[in-house]
Each structure stands twice: as structure tokens, then as C-alpha cells.
Design a protein around this motif. Structure first.
Motif, PDB file in Angstrom:
ATOM      1  N   GLN A  10      36.736  48.557  40.709  1.00  0.00           N
ATOM      2  CA  GLN A  10      37.621  48.374  39.561  1.00  0.00           C
ATOM      3  C   GLN A  10      37.262  49.299  38.394  1.00  0.00           C
ATOM      4  O   GLN A  10      38.152  49.853  37.748  1.00  0.00           O
ATOM      5  CB  GLN A  10      37.586  46.909  39.117  1.00  0.00           C
ATOM      6  CG  GLN A  10      38.654  46.560  38.108  1.00  0.00           C
ATOM      7  CD  GLN A  10      38.588  45.093  37.717  1.00  0.00           C
ATOM      8  OE1 GLN A  10      37.502  44.536  37.558  1.00  0.00           O
ATOM      9  NE2 GLN A  10      39.743  44.474  37.578  1.00  0.00           N
ATOM     10  N   ASP A  11      35.978  49.503  38.130  1.00  0.00           N
ATOM     11  CA  ASP A  11      35.604  50.368  37.011  1.00  0.00           C
ATOM     12  C   ASP A  11      36.044  51.813  37.237  1.00  0.00           C
ATOM     13  O   ASP A  11      36.478  52.490  36.305  1.00  0.00           O
ATOM     14  CB  ASP A  11      34.101  50.284  36.710  1.00  0.00           C
ATOM     15  CG  ASP A  11      33.223  50.680  37.878  1.00  0.00           C
ATOM     16  OD1 ASP A  11      33.647  50.526  39.040  1.00  0.00           O
ATOM     17  OD2 ASP A  11      32.089  51.133  37.631  1.00  0.00           O
ATOM     18  N   LEU A  13      38.673  52.666  39.029  1.00  0.00           N
ATOM     19  CA  LEU A  13      40.127  52.598  38.895  1.00  0.00           C
ATOM     20  C   LEU A  13      40.525  52.643  37.423  1.00  0.00           C
ATOM     21  O   LEU A  13      41.428  53.383  37.028  1.00  0.00           O
ATOM     22  CB  LEU A  13      40.629  51.319  39.555  1.00  0.00           C
ATOM     23  CG  LEU A  13      42.099  51.229  39.873  1.00  0.00           C
ATOM     24  CD1 LEU A  13      42.550  52.353  40.790  1.00  0.00           C
ATOM     25  CD2 LEU A  13      42.394  49.884  40.499  1.00  0.00           C
ATOM     26  N   PRO A  35      39.838  46.498  32.679  1.00  0.00           N
ATOM     27  CA  PRO A  35      39.868  45.689  33.894  1.00  0.00           C
ATOM     28  C   PRO A  35      40.380  44.280  33.617  1.00  0.00           C
ATOM     29  O   PRO A  35      40.162  43.733  32.539  1.00  0.00           O
ATOM     30  CB  PRO A  35      38.409  45.656  34.343  1.00  0.00           C
ATOM     31  CG  PRO A  35      37.612  46.031  33.154  1.00  0.00           C
ATOM     32  CD  PRO A  35      38.487  46.829  32.247  1.00  0.00           C
ATOM     33  N   PRO A  40      39.838  41.584  40.663  1.00  0.00           N
ATOM     34  CA  PRO A  40      39.269  42.924  40.850  1.00  0.00           C
ATOM     35  C   PRO A  40      40.278  43.982  41.285  1.00  0.00           C
ATOM     36  O   PRO A  40      39.977  45.166  41.262  1.00  0.00           O
ATOM     37  CB  PRO A  40      38.180  42.719  41.903  1.00  0.00           C
ATOM     38  CG  PRO A  40      38.576  41.480  42.617  1.00  0.00           C
ATOM     39  CD  PRO A  40      39.300  40.620  41.627  1.00  0.00           C
ATOM     40  N   LYS A  41      41.484  43.562  41.683  1.00  0.00           N
ATOM     41  CA  LYS A  41      42.516  44.519  42.089  1.00  0.00           C
ATOM     42  C   LYS A  41      43.558  44.724  40.990  1.00  0.00           C
ATOM     43  O   LYS A  41      44.632  45.263  41.238  1.00  0.00           O
ATOM     44  CB  LYS A  41      43.219  44.027  43.356  1.00  0.00           C
ATOM     45  CG  LYS A  41      42.312  43.985  44.557  1.00  0.00           C
ATOM     46  CD  LYS A  41      43.055  43.519  45.774  1.00  0.00           C
ATOM     47  CE  LYS A  41      42.090  43.431  46.942  1.00  0.00           C
ATOM     48  NZ  LYS A  41      42.746  42.964  48.148  1.00  0.00           N
ATOM     49  N   LEU A  43      44.570  45.540  36.667  1.00  0.00           N
ATOM     50  CA  LEU A  43      44.259  46.177  35.392  1.00  0.00           C
ATOM     51  C   LEU A  43      45.152  45.578  34.327  1.00  0.00           C
ATOM     52  O   LEU A  43      46.223  45.051  34.619  1.00  0.00           O
ATOM     53  CB  LEU A  43      44.565  47.679  35.452  1.00  0.00           C
ATOM     54  CG  LEU A  43      44.029  48.474  36.617  1.00  0.00           C
ATOM     55  CD1 LEU A  43      44.670  49.855  36.625  1.00  0.00           C
ATOM     56  CD2 LEU A  43      42.533  48.581  36.510  1.00  0.00           C
ATOM     57  N   ARG A  62      48.802  45.072  39.168  1.00  0.00           N
ATOM     58  CA  ARG A  62      47.983  44.612  40.293  1.00  0.00           C
ATOM     59  C   ARG A  62      48.304  45.430  41.531  1.00  0.00           C
ATOM     60  O   ARG A  62      49.469  45.648  41.854  1.00  0.00           O
ATOM     61  CB  ARG A  62      48.248  43.143  40.587  1.00  0.00           C
ATOM     62  CG  ARG A  62      47.349  42.612  41.674  1.00  0.00           C
ATOM     63  CD  ARG A  62      47.517  41.132  41.950  1.00  0.00           C
ATOM     64  NE  ARG A  62      46.420  40.635  42.748  1.00  0.00           N
ATOM     65  CZ  ARG A  62      46.263  40.896  44.041  1.00  0.00           C
ATOM     66  NH1 ARG A  62      47.104  41.664  44.688  1.00  0.00           N
ATOM     67  NH2 ARG A  62      45.236  40.391  44.700  1.00  0.00           N
ATOM     68  N   THR A 112      43.067  56.106  45.252  1.00  0.00           N
ATOM     69  CA  THR A 112      43.177  54.742  45.753  1.00  0.00           C
ATOM     70  C   THR A 112      43.386  54.633  47.257  1.00  0.00           C
ATOM     71  O   THR A 112      43.094  53.616  47.842  1.00  0.00           O
ATOM     72  CB  THR A 112      44.333  53.997  45.066  1.00  0.00           C
ATOM     73  OG1 THR A 112      45.572  54.674  45.325  1.00  0.00           O
ATOM     74  CG2 THR A 112      44.106  53.899  43.575  1.00  0.00           C
TER      75      THR A 112
END
Length: 114
Positions: A10-11, A13, A35, A40-41, A43, A62, A112
Motif C-alpha cells: 500500500q505504501d 501504491l 492510505p 490495504p487495497k 486509497l 479501491r 500494479t
């Protein structure tokens, strides 16, 4: 259902979105990305429009898989006050920002999609 799961931390992303999203917005618009601590998926994206309109939009983004995102508008404000998102002008802006968010996700597919 796809087996194509998002595997980017996540970080990473968030950092990628922080770099690419401003390139997708209109000149003068500002974006913040952070985040979603509950997912975790996902933002969170805050967009401030340029100019005197003083409009701000909050979106939850998401990843459904490594390529597709789901976008939810979580808030729209003018000068700190919640506004009716149903107005034509607001709908047009929301549609435009949703398109920019999708463009950002597409631009990041090399990050991704492993």
C-alpha cells in the motif's frame, strides 16, 4: 471473479499515486493521496479545485484487482460546507475527477500488474 490480485504494498501504491495523479488533473487543481487504514487495497484521495470555486472532493479508491478500481465519492464541499452533489455542475466535476482517477490507475498498471 479474477485471480488477478493487487500485490503492491500500500505504501508503494500511495507514493505512485502521489506522483502520477497531479499529472492527470487540470492545472492548479491539487490532490492529496493517503492510505486507507481500514483496507490495504484502498486509497483515499482529496482533490481541491483551482480558482475561486473553493470546491473539494474526497474519494475512496479501491483496487478490485491489479487493473480495475472502484471509486466512491465520500464528500463534496464548497468553502468547508457540504454541498449537494446532484447539481449538474457538481455532477460534471465529479464525473471528470472520476475519469482522472481511472486514468491514473491505467497509467500505473505497470506498477500494479505484476
Amino acid at each position: 471473479m479474477s485471480n488477478d490480485q493487487l500485490s503492491v504494498p500500500q505504501d508503494e501504491l500511495v507514493q505512485a499515486w502521489r506522483k502520477v495523479l497531479p499529472e492527470r488533473l487540470h492545472g492548479g487543481d491539487r490532490a492529496e493521496v493517503w492510505p486507507d487504514e481500514a483496507d490495504p487495497k484502498a486509497l483515499r484521495v482529496h482533490i481541491r479545485t483551482a480558482g475561486r470555486q473553493m470546491l473539494e472532493f474526497d474519494f475512496a479508491v479501491r483496487y478490485a484487482d491489479s487493473r480495475e478500481i472502484d471509486i466512491s465519492l465520500t464528500d463534496a464541499e464548497r468553502d468547508g460546507q457540504t454541498v449537494d452533489e446532484g447539481q449538474d455542475v457538481m455532477q460534471a466535476l465529479i464525473h471528470d475527477y472520476r475519469r482522472h482517477l481511472h486514468e491514473c490507475a491505467q497509467a500505473l498498471q505497470d506498477v500494479t500488474h505484476a
